[in-house]
Design an enzyme around this catalytic site. Structure first.
Site: not given
Ligand code: C5P
Length: 287
Positions: A12, A141
């Protein structure tokens, strides 16, 4: 070996991405329009013999993809098995990587969600709600990849609304050689020191996408900090833009950059970037 189930897991880009503020749970509120691409991993589930590795990673972009319990596709298998009280010890997953890892292209998330879909064929009691619940627990995501095409994601990324599919566009990806540990978390932390965006650009794009889409109409909050955080990325962007004579954008938290525009000029854009210190991948949007 038994039945092998295989599917493609698309990459994406974020066409527009705004970070709106920090939440009490440590995540950030975002508003983004995402688009799946034709470039895709091929992922499979198969029966495991006693000595088989649980996760096997092959393909031109396998470097940097973990083959242990930290692999997002494996996490998804374990979470769905737990939820359905199924035994996953006889399963293995095969990931043939064509999407660069940790670039902002969603490869790990897409693999995880596509593996969930394959598992749902093997474990037919899995409902759409089970898949969404597990997807959201694997990462922010993931919910988007259950929908794919052109879609808006809000909340921490888990509230997904399908949008009318963009007409086919050419995409050229520019992939710098290095990414960074914990890069998504680091970019969110850096952004938190600046005023947040208000979501206006995403709302406008979601209401009426320009046709054709050009990079200079797009926006990504992370561009406010990414060129300070990824060494050499600003210089690379300037070099690409001066070669191709038009803007490129960051995808997600980067460091992948992309050009978007009419399909017939795509290959010429990719050729103009030859010799720059990045990998160049020509692809297109996928409905
Ligand atoms: O959800 P994911 O593991 O992909 O996100 C990685 C990191 O990015 C999370 O641990 C968080 O610190 C940050 N994040 C965030 N807000 C989001 C998505 C991710 O702060 N909407």
């Amino acid at each position: 070996m038994g039945e092998v189930l295989t599917a493609v897991a698309p990459a994406k880009v974020n066409l527009v991405l705004e970070v709106l503020g920090r939440r009490d749970d440590g995540y950030h509120e975002i508003d983004t329009v995402l688009q799946t691409l034709q470039v895709a991993d091929r992922v499979s589930i198969a029966n495991a013999g006693p000595d088989d590795p649980r996760v096997e990673v092959t393909g031109p972009w396998r470097s940097g993809v973990p083959a242990d319990a930290s692999n997002l596709a494996w996490k998804a298998v374990m979470l769905l098995a737990e939820r359905l009280k199924r035994d996953a010890s006889n399963l293995r997953i095969l990931l043939e990587k064509h999407i660069p890892a940790a670039g902002g292209l969603g490869g790990g998330s897409s693999d995880a969600v596509t593996i969930l879909r394959l598992l749902a064929r093997r474990w037919p009691e899995a409902t759409a709600a089970d898949l969404l619940d597990v997807a959201v627990r694997v990462g922010s995501d993931e919910a988007f990849f259950l929908t794919g095409g052109t879609a808006r994601a809000q909340g921490r990324g888990e509230r997904v609304t399908k949008l009318p599919s963009l007409a086919p566009h050419g995409i050229v990806l520019f992939l710098p050689p290095a990414t960074l540990e914990r890069k998504t978390a680091r970019l969110f932390e850096r952004l938190g020191r600046l005023p947040f965006d208000d979501g206006r650009r995403t709302a406008e794009f979601a209401a009426r996408a320009p046709d054709p889409v050009r990079a200079d109409q797009l926006y990504n909050s992370f561009e406010r900090v990414a060129f300070d955080v990824f060494p050499g990325l600003g210089k690379l962007r300037d070099a690409i833009e001066s070669r191709i004579g038009t803007r490129v954008r960051l995808s997600g938290a980067g460091p992948a950059l992309f050009w978007i525009g009419p399909l017939p000029v795509r290959d010429a854009i990719a050729e103009q970037a030859a010799g720059l210190p990045c990998e160049v991948v020509a692809t297109q949007t996928a409905a």
